[in-house]
Design a protein around this motif. Structure first.
Motif, mmCIF file in Angstrom:
data_model
loop_
_atom_site.group_PDB
_atom_site.id
_atom_site.type_symbol
_atom_site.label_atom_id
_atom_site.label_comp_id
_atom_site.label_asym_id
_atom_site.label_seq_id
_atom_site.Cartn_x
_atom_site.Cartn_y
_atom_site.Cartn_z
ATOM 1 N N ASP A 40 0.793 -1.231 0.000
ATOM 2 C CA ASP A 40 0.000 0.000 0.000
ATOM 3 C C ASP A 40 0.827 1.282 0.000
ATOM 4 O OD1 ASP A 40 0.881 0.098 2.647
ATOM 5 O OD2 ASP A 40 -1.117 -0.064 3.531
ATOM 6 N N GLY A 41 2.152 1.197 0.178
ATOM 7 C CA GLY A 41 2.996 2.381 0.172
ATOM 8 C C GLY A 41 2.914 3.218 1.431
ATOM 9 N N VAL A 42 2.300 2.679 2.482
ATOM 10 C CA VAL A 42 2.147 3.387 3.754
ATOM 11 C C VAL A 42 3.331 3.093 4.666
ATOM 12 C CG1 VAL A 42 0.801 3.345 5.914
ATOM 13 C CG2 VAL A 42 -0.365 3.537 3.724
ATOM 14 N N THR A 43 3.812 4.132 5.348
ATOM 15 C CA THR A 43 4.753 3.950 6.447
ATOM 16 C C THR A 43 3.902 3.710 7.689
ATOM 17 O OG1 THR A 43 6.423 5.377 5.441
ATOM 18 C CG2 THR A 43 6.582 5.024 7.814
ATOM 19 N N PRO A 44 4.100 2.592 8.388
ATOM 20 C CA PRO A 44 3.229 2.279 9.525
ATOM 21 C C PRO A 44 3.559 3.088 10.776
ATOM 22 C CG PRO A 44 4.895 0.591 9.275
ATOM 23 C CD PRO A 44 5.066 1.526 8.114
ATOM 24 N N VAL A 45 2.521 3.464 11.510
ATOM 25 C CA VAL A 45 2.657 4.116 12.806
ATOM 26 C C VAL A 45 2.949 3.035 13.840
ATOM 27 C CG1 VAL A 45 1.331 5.307 14.608
ATOM 28 C CG2 VAL A 45 1.123 6.016 12.223
ATOM 29 N N GLY A 46 3.808 3.333 14.793
ATOM 30 C CA GLY A 46 4.062 2.394 15.876
ATOM 31 C C GLY A 46 5.465 2.524 16.425
ATOM 32 N N LEU A 47 5.776 1.651 17.363
ATOM 33 C CA LEU A 47 7.087 1.585 17.996
ATOM 34 C C LEU A 47 7.750 0.293 17.534
ATOM 35 C CD1 LEU A 47 9.033 2.884 20.082
ATOM 36 C CD2 LEU A 47 7.924 1.449 21.806
ATOM 37 N N PHE A 48 8.881 0.413 16.840
ATOM 38 C CA PHE A 48 9.525 -0.731 16.208
ATOM 39 C C PHE A 48 10.976 -0.860 16.656
ATOM 40 C CE2 PHE A 48 6.453 1.181 13.211
ATOM 41 C CZ PHE A 48 5.491 0.189 13.277
ATOM 42 N N PRO A 49 11.344 -2.017 17.207
ATOM 43 C CA PRO A 49 12.744 -2.209 17.603
ATOM 44 C C PRO A 49 13.670 -2.203 16.392
ATOM 45 C CG PRO A 49 11.471 -4.230 17.944
ATOM 46 C CD PRO A 49 10.520 -3.186 17.470
ATOM 47 N N LEU A 50 14.904 -1.737 16.612
ATOM 48 C CA LEU A 50 15.934 -1.803 15.580
ATOM 49 C C LEU A 50 16.557 -3.189 15.679
ATOM 50 C CD1 LEU A 50 17.745 1.631 16.122
ATOM 51 C CD2 LEU A 50 15.673 1.150 14.806
ATOM 52 N N ARG A 51 16.371 -4.023 14.678
ATOM 53 C CA ARG A 51 16.836 -5.412 14.738
ATOM 54 C C ARG A 51 18.328 -5.537 14.429
ATOM 55 N NH1 ARG A 51 12.877 -7.347 17.716
ATOM 56 N NH2 ARG A 51 10.933 -7.717 16.607
ATOM 57 N N ARG A 52 18.746 -4.987 13.277
ATOM 58 C CA ARG A 52 20.150 -5.086 12.866
ATOM 59 C C ARG A 52 20.382 -4.152 11.687
ATOM 60 N NH1 ARG A 52 17.434 -9.335 11.018
ATOM 61 N NH2 ARG A 52 17.667 -10.055 8.885
ATOM 62 N N ALA A 53 21.665 -3.906 11.412
ATOM 63 C CA ALA A 53 22.053 -3.080 10.270
ATOM 64 C C ALA A 53 22.693 -3.967 9.208
ATOM 65 C CB ALA A 53 23.026 -1.986 10.696
ATOM 66 N N LEU A 54 22.426 -3.644 7.958
ATOM 67 C CA LEU A 54 23.001 -4.335 6.806
ATOM 68 C C LEU A 54 23.696 -3.287 5.937
ATOM 69 C CD1 LEU A 54 19.793 -6.398 5.900
ATOM 70 C CD2 LEU A 54 21.712 -7.151 7.307
ATOM 71 N N TYR A 55 24.688 -3.712 5.171
ATOM 72 C CA TYR A 55 25.394 -2.753 4.326
ATOM 73 C C TYR A 55 25.982 -3.455 3.104
ATOM 74 C CZ TYR A 55 29.851 -4.619 5.874
ATOM 75 O OH TYR A 55 30.905 -5.450 6.089
ATOM 76 N N ARG A 56 26.212 -2.662 2.041
ATOM 77 C CA ARG A 56 26.863 -3.148 0.830
ATOM 78 C C ARG A 56 28.368 -3.017 1.015
ATOM 79 N NH1 ARG A 56 24.308 -3.000 -4.549
ATOM 80 N NH2 ARG A 56 26.460 -3.175 -5.249
ATOM 81 N N PRO A 57 29.111 -4.095 1.180
ATOM 82 C CA PRO A 57 30.552 -3.993 1.428
ATOM 83 C C PRO A 57 31.339 -3.443 0.235
ATOM 84 C CG PRO A 57 29.903 -6.287 1.163
ATOM 85 C CD PRO A 57 28.638 -5.482 1.194
ATOM 86 N N ASP A 58 30.786 -3.522 -0.964
ATOM 87 C CA ASP A 58 31.485 -2.986 -2.132
ATOM 88 C C ASP A 58 31.304 -1.480 -2.276
ATOM 89 O OD1 ASP A 58 28.736 -3.509 -2.695
ATOM 90 O OD2 ASP A 58 29.157 -3.298 -4.848
ATOM 91 N N ARG A 59 30.460 -0.888 -1.427
ATOM 92 C CA ARG A 59 30.176 0.544 -1.536
ATOM 93 C C ARG A 59 30.536 1.330 -0.275
ATOM 94 N NH1 ARG A 59 24.513 0.442 -4.750
ATOM 95 N NH2 ARG A 59 25.369 -0.148 -6.769
ATOM 96 N N GLY A 60 31.191 0.697 0.657
ATOM 97 C CA GLY A 60 31.596 1.434 1.841
ATOM 98 C C GLY A 60 31.840 0.529 3.025
ATOM 99 N N ALA A 61 32.445 1.118 4.026
ATOM 100 C CA ALA A 61 32.741 0.401 5.266
ATOM 101 C C ALA A 61 31.447 0.116 6.028
ATOM 102 C CB ALA A 61 33.669 1.248 6.133
ATOM 103 N N PRO A 62 31.482 -0.895 6.873
ATOM 104 C CA PRO A 62 30.298 -1.135 7.699
ATOM 105 C C PRO A 62 30.018 0.085 8.573
ATOM 106 C CG PRO A 62 32.109 -2.603 8.335
ATOM 107 C CD PRO A 62 32.567 -1.809 7.166
ATOM 108 N N PRO A 63 28.747 0.348 8.853
ATOM 109 C CA PRO A 63 28.442 1.484 9.726
ATOM 110 C C PRO A 63 28.967 1.211 11.134
ATOM 111 C CG PRO A 63 26.460 0.205 9.302
ATOM 112 C CD PRO A 63 27.542 -0.368 8.436
#
Length: 172
Positions: A40-63
């Motif tokens: 539906d293209g909606v950003t949901p309202v609520g409280l959401f835990p941050l589970r983990r971070a992902l990154y493209r290793p070919d485009r930069g260092a890990p955050p």
């Protein structure tokens, strides 16, 4: 820490606040709403835990962050088919059901934070792949995620710890 996202009028952009910082963010093409449905293209309202971070290793260092961090690979996907047992879960590609490719050409997923939306357990049709990720240069709308400039995202992640959450709010 609770990161707050408050939608602006029109709700395709908002303000993301944490500690003493704030940054502009992009929101879903259909705005922000309390009820989320797949596609539906909606950003949901609520409280959401941050589970983990992902990154493209070919485009930069890990955050730099205290959150768990993992690289994205070319065969990584995320299932968005409500009829599939892997709905709203990471999958290896090729995957026979509907999915989103995590290894993108447009740089939006160069850094991704998985938000704990509809994941414990996933309810088919209630929305999948709600992430915090890199915004387009013009901060154009997302498909339902929250997105911010890459430097702002890295600055935010440096302050994040396990147990932190994002609260997405409707305009007051």
């Amino acid at each position: 820490m609770i990161i707050t996202v408050t939608a602006e009028p029109g709700a395709r952009q908002g303000l993301l606040r944490w500690n003493s910082h704030e940054a502009r963010c992009a929101l879903g093409r259909s705005g922000v709403a309390a009820v989320k449905r797949e596609g539906d293209g909606v950003t949901p309202v609520g409280l959401f835990p941050l589970r983990r971070a992902l990154y493209r290793p070919d485009r930069g260092a890990p955050p730099e962050t205290a959150l768990p961090v993992a690289p994205i690979g070319p065969e990584d996907g995320w299932c968005d088919d409500p009829a599939d047992p892997a709905y709203n879960r990471p999958v290896a590609l090729p995957h026979p059901a509907g999915h989103e490719r995590m290894w993108r050409d447009d740089r939006l997923y160069d850094i991704v934070v998985v938000l704990g939306h509809n994941d414990d357990p996933p309810v088919p049709g209630r929305g999948s792949a709600i992430f915090l990720h890199v915004a387009r240069e013009d901060h154009g709308p997302t498909e339902g995620c929250v997105a911010m400039a890459p430097d702002d995202l890295r600055r935010l992640l440096a302050d994040c710890r396990p147990g932190d959450a994002m609260e997405i709010r409707l305009p007051a």
